[in-house]
Design a protein around this motif. Structure first.
Motif, short mmCIF file in Angstrom:
data_model
loop_
_atom_site.label_atom_id
_atom_site.label_comp_id
_atom_site.label_asym_id
_atom_site.label_seq_id
_atom_site.Cartn_x
_atom_site.Cartn_y
_atom_site.Cartn_z
N LYS A 245 8.29 -1.54 6.96
CA LYS A 245 6.95 -1.14 7.42
C LYS A 245 7.04 0.02 8.40
O LYS A 245 6.24 0.95 8.35
CB LYS A 245 6.23 -2.33 8.07
CG LYS A 245 5.73 -3.29 7.02
CD LYS A 245 4.98 -4.47 7.62
CE LYS A 245 4.88 -5.55 6.55
NZ LYS A 245 5.06 -6.89 7.08
N HIS A 246 8.03 -0.04 9.29
CA HIS A 246 8.26 1.05 10.25
C HIS A 246 8.49 2.36 9.46
O HIS A 246 7.88 3.40 9.75
CB HIS A 246 9.47 0.69 11.11
CG HIS A 246 9.70 1.59 12.28
ND1 HIS A 246 10.52 1.25 13.32
CD2 HIS A 246 9.27 2.84 12.57
CE1 HIS A 246 10.55 2.23 14.21
NE2 HIS A 246 9.81 3.21 13.77
N ALA A 247 9.35 2.29 8.45
CA ALA A 247 9.68 3.47 7.65
C ALA A 247 8.44 3.97 6.89
O ALA A 247 8.21 5.18 6.77
CB ALA A 247 10.80 3.15 6.67
N ALA A 248 7.62 3.03 6.41
CA ALA A 248 6.42 3.41 5.63
C ALA A 248 5.40 4.11 6.52
O ALA A 248 4.65 4.97 6.04
CB ALA A 248 5.81 2.16 4.99
N LEU A 249 5.37 3.75 7.80
CA LEU A 249 4.42 4.39 8.72
C LEU A 249 4.78 5.85 8.97
O LEU A 249 3.91 6.67 9.26
CB LEU A 249 4.45 3.67 10.09
CG LEU A 249 3.61 2.43 10.23
CD1 LEU A 249 3.82 1.82 11.62
CD2 LEU A 249 2.13 2.77 10.04
N GLU A 250 6.08 6.15 8.90
CA GLU A 250 6.54 7.49 9.30
C GLU A 250 6.94 8.39 8.14
O GLU A 250 7.35 9.52 8.38
CB GLU A 250 7.73 7.33 10.27
CG GLU A 250 7.33 6.59 11.54
CD GLU A 250 8.48 6.35 12.52
OE1 GLU A 250 8.19 5.98 13.66
OE2 GLU A 250 9.65 6.51 12.13
N ASN A 251 6.87 7.87 6.90
CA ASN A 251 7.32 8.66 5.75
C ASN A 251 6.37 8.47 4.57
O ASN A 251 5.70 7.45 4.47
CB ASN A 251 8.73 8.20 5.33
CG ASN A 251 9.73 8.39 6.46
OD1 ASN A 251 10.27 9.46 6.65
ND2 ASN A 251 9.95 7.33 7.24
N ASN A 252 6.41 9.43 3.63
CA ASN A 252 5.58 9.30 2.43
C ASN A 252 6.13 8.23 1.49
O ASN A 252 5.37 7.56 0.78
CB ASN A 252 5.53 10.62 1.66
CG ASN A 252 4.97 11.76 2.50
OD1 ASN A 252 5.69 12.69 2.86
ND2 ASN A 252 3.71 11.66 2.85
N HIS A 253 7.45 8.09 1.46
CA HIS A 253 8.09 7.12 0.55
C HIS A 253 9.20 6.39 1.30
O HIS A 253 9.76 6.93 2.24
CB HIS A 253 8.71 7.83 -0.66
CG HIS A 253 7.72 8.59 -1.46
ND1 HIS A 253 7.09 8.07 -2.55
CD2 HIS A 253 7.22 9.84 -1.28
CE1 HIS A 253 6.24 8.96 -3.04
NE2 HIS A 253 6.30 10.05 -2.29
N VAL A 254 9.48 5.17 0.84
CA VAL A 254 10.58 4.40 1.44
C VAL A 254 11.55 4.00 0.34
O VAL A 254 11.14 3.50 -0.71
CB VAL A 254 10.06 3.13 2.15
CG1 VAL A 254 11.23 2.32 2.73
CG2 VAL A 254 9.07 3.47 3.25
N VAL A 255 12.83 4.24 0.59
CA VAL A 255 13.86 3.69 -0.29
C VAL A 255 14.52 2.56 0.47
O VAL A 255 14.99 2.74 1.60
CB VAL A 255 14.94 4.75 -0.64
CG1 VAL A 255 16.09 4.11 -1.42
CG2 VAL A 255 14.32 5.89 -1.45
N ILE A 256 14.50 1.36 -0.12
CA ILE A 256 15.24 0.24 0.48
C ILE A 256 16.37 -0.12 -0.49
O ILE A 256 16.13 -0.25 -1.70
CB ILE A 256 14.32 -0.98 0.79
CG1 ILE A 256 15.17 -2.18 1.19
CG2 ILE A 256 13.38 -1.34 -0.32
CD1 ILE A 256 14.38 -3.34 1.76
N SER A 257 17.57 -0.19 0.03
CA SER A 257 18.69 -0.56 -0.84
C SER A 257 19.11 -1.99 -0.54
O SER A 257 19.00 -2.45 0.61
CB SER A 257 19.88 0.39 -0.65
OG SER A 257 20.33 0.32 0.69
N ILE A 258 19.53 -2.67 -1.59
CA ILE A 258 20.16 -3.99 -1.42
C ILE A 258 21.54 -3.88 -2.03
O ILE A 258 21.68 -3.62 -3.24
CB ILE A 258 19.34 -5.11 -2.09
CG1 ILE A 258 17.98 -5.25 -1.41
CG2 ILE A 258 20.12 -6.43 -2.05
CD1 ILE A 258 17.10 -6.34 -1.98
N PHE A 259 22.53 -4.04 -1.19
CA PHE A 259 23.92 -3.91 -1.66
C PHE A 259 24.82 -4.68 -0.71
O PHE A 259 24.89 -4.34 0.48
CB PHE A 259 24.31 -2.42 -1.70
CG PHE A 259 25.71 -2.19 -2.20
CD1 PHE A 259 26.05 -2.44 -3.52
CD2 PHE A 259 26.69 -1.71 -1.35
CE1 PHE A 259 27.34 -2.24 -3.99
CE2 PHE A 259 28.00 -1.49 -1.81
CZ PHE A 259 28.32 -1.75 -3.13
#
Ligand code: AMP
Length: 280
Positions: A42-56
């Protein structure tokens, strides 16, 4: 939310986004997502147009094979938690995407930040973290990347890597997210019974107690008292360290220190927990 499962599929999505001049926030995780991870998204979504979340679940950062085997994984449940989010890309790379040749860490000079606390008790851990985060930064090339203060030592190490190797990526720290009682959220908490989660509150209670003793008691007196407070409890303390926030080196007095932080690592029922708070 869109799911991409390979490096090439991610590049395709990112090329379109970047050619439009839009910003990308990146949140790397090892999955078993909880509200702490979602707060970073959510923090990233507030400050950017798109969010990439990786699961690894990165094999090279586990010094203990048992720990890697037992690390909680539930990608289907993770997908459900992200499903409703707009402008989010979930990147689920295979091990061969990140380690095409050999599954091994690169050795990176981390200025001694990797030699204390987690680095001392988990040899090779930060080589693995630095290796995988560098690979992700090369692949994603985000505008900003988000890391939790829950892993404060990791955050400082990534700030250093970014300064030296990826100056174009802004590193953003996010405060520790806790449950109602104060237990730091962690994927490992799900390996604990409710009763053990209550007992584990001893960690946060002692961190808060420490904060109240500054500057009346010395760092060493505080650390020793905490070790005593854990004696006879269900938790076995691995380390208590009071350090200079910038260098992560242990401090002996409060003088000439701009900001200090206290860290605890402890085991309960075979699960390793870490937490920290800022002292000033
Ligand atoms: P992990 O999946 O444990 O590797 O964590 C992925 C990211 O989420 C890291 O940047 C962690 O520091 C962050 N994170 C995990 N738990 C918390 C928490 N309770 N509060 C804030 N950030 C967290």
């Amino acid at each position: 939310m869109r799911i991409v499962r390979s490096r090439s599929a991610l590049s395709e999505q990112l090329n379109a986004i970047k050619s439009d001049g839009e910003s990308v926030g990146f949140v790397p995780t090892m999955g078993a997502l909880h509200s702490g991870h979602l707060a970073l998204v959510k923090h990233a979504a507030l400050e950017n147009n798109h969010v990439v979340i990786s699961i690894f679940v990165n094999p090279t950062q586990f010094n203990n094979p048992e720990d890697l085997k037992k690390y909680p994984r539930d990608v289907d449940a993770d997908i459900k938690k992200l499903e409703e989010l707009q402008d989010v890309i979930l990147f689920l790379p295979a091990v061969s995407d990140l380690y095409p040749k050999e599954v091994r860490s690169k050795l990176i000079d981390l200025n001694g930040l990797d030699k204390v606390m987690e680095g001392e008790f988990r040899p090779g851990h930060f080589d693995g973290v630095a290796t995988v985060v560098s690979k992700f930064f090369e692949i994603v090339q985000p505008t900003r990347a988000y890391f939790g203060e829950k892993d404060f030592q990791q955050l400082q190490i990534i700030r250093l890597i970014s300064k030296n190797q990826f100056p174009g990526i802004q590193i953003i720290g996010h405060p520790v997210e806790r449950n109602r009682d104060g237990l730091a959220l962690s994927s490992r908490n799900q390996l604990l019974s409710q009763e053990d989660q209550k007992k584990a509150l001893l960690i946060f209670q002692n961190l808060n107690w420490a904060k109240l003793q500054v500057p009346k008691l010395s760092p060493d007196t505080i650390s020793h008292s905490i070790i005593q407070n854990f004696e006879g409890s269900a938790l076995e303390i691995e380390y208590v360290q009071i350090v200079n926030e910038d260098t992560l080196q242990k401090i002996d007095s409060w003088e000439d220190v701009k900001s200090a932080r206290i860290f605890i690592a402890a085991h309960i029922s075979g699960v390793r927990l870490i937490d920290n708070v800022s002292l000033f």
